[in-house]
Each structure stands twice: as C-alpha cells, then as structure tokens.
Design a protein around this motif. Structure first.
Motif, PDB file in Angstrom:
ATOM      1  N   ASP A 143      -3.088  -3.980 -12.415  1.00  0.00           N
ATOM      2  CA  ASP A 143      -3.334  -5.411 -12.207  1.00  0.00           C
ATOM      3  C   ASP A 143      -2.360  -5.981 -11.170  1.00  0.00           C
ATOM      4  O   ASP A 143      -2.730  -6.843 -10.361  1.00  0.00           O
ATOM      5  N   GLU A 144      -1.127  -5.478 -11.187  1.00  0.00           N
ATOM      6  CA  GLU A 144      -0.122  -5.951 -10.235  1.00  0.00           C
ATOM      7  C   GLU A 144      -0.579  -5.699  -8.801  1.00  0.00           C
ATOM      8  O   GLU A 144      -0.540  -6.599  -7.951  1.00  0.00           O
ATOM      9  N   TYR A 145      -0.999  -4.485  -8.544  1.00  0.00           N
ATOM     10  CA  TYR A 145      -1.413  -4.104  -7.195  1.00  0.00           C
ATOM     11  C   TYR A 145      -2.674  -4.857  -6.773  1.00  0.00           C
ATOM     12  O   TYR A 145      -2.726  -5.451  -5.704  1.00  0.00           O
ATOM     13  N   LEU A 146      -3.695  -4.817  -7.614  1.00  0.00           N
ATOM     14  CA  LEU A 146      -4.988  -5.404  -7.255  1.00  0.00           C
ATOM     15  C   LEU A 146      -4.896  -6.924  -7.049  1.00  0.00           C
ATOM     16  O   LEU A 146      -5.497  -7.463  -6.117  1.00  0.00           O
ATOM     17  N   THR A 147      -4.135  -7.591  -7.894  1.00  0.00           N
ATOM     18  CA  THR A 147      -4.006  -9.046  -7.782  1.00  0.00           C
ATOM     19  C   THR A 147      -3.283  -9.437  -6.501  1.00  0.00           C
ATOM     20  O   THR A 147      -3.731 -10.329  -5.766  1.00  0.00           O
ATOM     21  N   LEU A 148      -2.182  -8.773  -6.211  1.00  0.00           N
ATOM     22  CA  LEU A 148      -1.404  -9.130  -5.023  1.00  0.00           C
ATOM     23  C   LEU A 148      -2.132  -8.731  -3.744  1.00  0.00           C
ATOM     24  O   LEU A 148      -2.128  -9.486  -2.770  1.00  0.00           O
ATOM     25  N   ILE A 149      -2.783  -7.582  -3.724  1.00  0.00           N
ATOM     26  CA  ILE A 149      -3.494  -7.154  -2.510  1.00  0.00           C
ATOM     27  C   ILE A 149      -4.666  -8.091  -2.229  1.00  0.00           C
ATOM     28  O   ILE A 149      -4.953  -8.425  -1.080  1.00  0.00           O
ATOM     29  N   SER A 199       0.831  -1.211   0.000  1.00  0.00           N
ATOM     30  CA  SER A 199       0.000   0.000   0.000  1.00  0.00           C
ATOM     31  C   SER A 199       0.864   1.259   0.000  1.00  0.00           C
ATOM     32  O   SER A 199       0.518   2.258  -0.647  1.00  0.00           O
ATOM     33  N   LEU A 200       1.977   1.223   0.721  1.00  0.00           N
ATOM     34  CA  LEU A 200       2.893   2.369   0.723  1.00  0.00           C
ATOM     35  C   LEU A 200       3.475   2.609  -0.667  1.00  0.00           C
ATOM     36  O   LEU A 200       3.651   3.767  -1.082  1.00  0.00           O
ATOM     37  N   ARG A 202       2.992   6.188  -2.556  1.00  0.00           N
ATOM     38  CA  ARG A 202       4.138   6.974  -3.023  1.00  0.00           C
ATOM     39  C   ARG A 202       4.117   7.144  -4.532  1.00  0.00           C
ATOM     40  O   ARG A 202       4.948   7.868  -5.086  1.00  0.00           O
ATOM     41  N   GLY A 203       3.213   6.459  -5.193  1.00  0.00           N
ATOM     42  CA  GLY A 203       3.098   6.580  -6.638  1.00  0.00           C
ATOM     43  C   GLY A 203       4.035   5.666  -7.415  1.00  0.00           C
ATOM     44  O   GLY A 203       4.132   5.765  -8.634  1.00  0.00           O
ATOM     45  N   GLU A 204       4.736   4.784  -6.721  1.00  0.00           N
ATOM     46  CA  GLU A 204       5.643   3.861  -7.395  1.00  0.00           C
ATOM     47  C   GLU A 204       4.880   2.724  -8.072  1.00  0.00           C
ATOM     48  O   GLU A 204       5.426   2.037  -8.935  1.00  0.00           O
ATOM     49  N   LEU A 205       3.635   2.553  -7.656  1.00  0.00           N
ATOM     50  CA  LEU A 205       2.784   1.500  -8.213  1.00  0.00           C
ATOM     51  C   LEU A 205       1.366   2.045  -8.282  1.00  0.00           C
ATOM     52  O   LEU A 205       0.880   2.639  -7.314  1.00  0.00           O
ATOM     53  N   ASP A 206       0.720   1.884  -9.396  1.00  0.00           N
ATOM     54  CA  ASP A 206      -0.635   2.397  -9.581  1.00  0.00           C
ATOM     55  C   ASP A 206      -1.629   1.539  -8.788  1.00  0.00           C
ATOM     56  O   ASP A 206      -1.598   0.311  -8.854  1.00  0.00           O
TER      57      ASP A 206
END
Length: 190
Positions: free
Chosen positions: A57-63, A44-45, A49-53
């Motif tokens: 798909d990367e963020y949503l899948t892993l979270i 989430s950090l 910080r804007g390093e990951l949208d």
C-alpha cells in the motif's frame, strides 16, 4: 511625451508578463516536475532493490500520488493543479490510507521511504505556493477590497430600501388616520 512614456511602460509590462507566463513559469514548473520524476525513480529503485514491496500500500499509494501530480502539472495550467490538490484534500479514503501508512511506517524501518514521501509533499507544497502566489498576494486582497466596497453599496441600498419602506408605512399610517378622522366626523355629524 507623457503619453508615449506611458504606452512604452505598458508595452514593457505586457512583454514582461508574456515572457513570464510563456517561458519562465513553465521552466520553473518543469524544475518541480523533474523533482517529482526523480522522487518517483528513487521510489521505484527502492522497490527494485527489495527494500519496499511493489504491491504494498505504501508503494502503490505514493507512486499513484506522484504520477497524478506529474500529470496535473503537465499542462502548466494553475487550475489543473489546483483541482488535483483540491481532490486530494477532499479524498477521505486517501487520507485514511496515508494515515495507515504512517502508522505502519512507525512499526518498520523505512527511513528512505519516509524521506521520499516527505520530499514529495514538500514539492507538492512548493508547487501550490508558487501557483497561488498571485492569488494570495494580489487577487484575494483585491477581491476583498471590492467585496468590502460592494458591501458598503449594498448597505447603502439596504438603507434606501428601509427608508422607502418607512415612507410607505408612514403613508399607510396617514391614510388610516385620515379614514379614521373622516369616519369620526361622519359619526359626529349624524
């Protein structure tokens, strides 16, 4: 005196198993769950910080994977976690999503995301190993031994069935031979 020692040993073993099941195992699983919480916060950090949208798909899948893992370990029941892992393993869409994520990561510089994802899968694997330790080292070999014994018994029963069928065939053969002999005698007498 031997009976008293045996009873005391059994009660001690029961007490150790009770303490392990109700206190030690939940504490160990909580330790793994807290690692998942920490990894979720780090992910989430990265998004803050804007390093990951946040919508990637990367963020949503892993979270989603982390949240489901936390939910599955929350009951402290091995079967809940095993169901989660089994469903994860059988989900072809999720496998394809992770494959495409891995291909995207090769093209971009997401070292921190890769570390977090790697740690998540390491924690999931550690939980799986700890949850299935008793199954792999005690129950499975025991079931295999029982299965082997049952197989021997079934083979013995199978042999008995075959011998019984052989006896029936021999009896039918003798009956047919008797009928043949009787009819043969009738034709000779006539």
């Amino acid at each position: 005196m031997l009976a008293i020692n045996f009873i005391i040993a059994c009660l001690s073993l029961w007490l150790i198993m009770l303490i392990n099941y109700h206190f030690l195992q939940p504490a160990l699983k909580n330790q793994q769950r807290f690692k998942l919480y920490k990894l979720r916060d780090e992910l989430s950090l990265l998004a803050m910080r804007g390093e990951l949208d946040e919508n990637s798909d990367e963020y949503l899948t892993l979270i989603k994977l982390i949240n489901n893992a936390i939910r599955a370990t929350g009951s402290f029941q091995v079967i809940d976690y095993l169901k989660f892992i089994f469903n994860f393993h059988k989900d072809e869409e999720r496998k394809a999503r992770f494959k495409s994520i891995i291909e995207k990561i090769d093209q971009a510089d997401h070292k921190e995301y890769c570390r977090i994802a790697s740690d998540v899968f390491e924690v999931l694997h550690d939980i799986l190993r700890s949850d299935t330790r008793a199954l792999r080292y005690f129950l499975l070999p025991g079931l295999l031994a029982v299965g082997f014994l049952l197989k021997i018994v079934k083979i013995t029963k199978l042999i008995e069935k075959v011998e019984k069928k052989q006896e029936q065939i021999n009896e039918m053969d003798e009956d047919l031979d008797d009928y043949k002999d009787q009819f043969e005698k009738k034709t000779c007498a006539a």
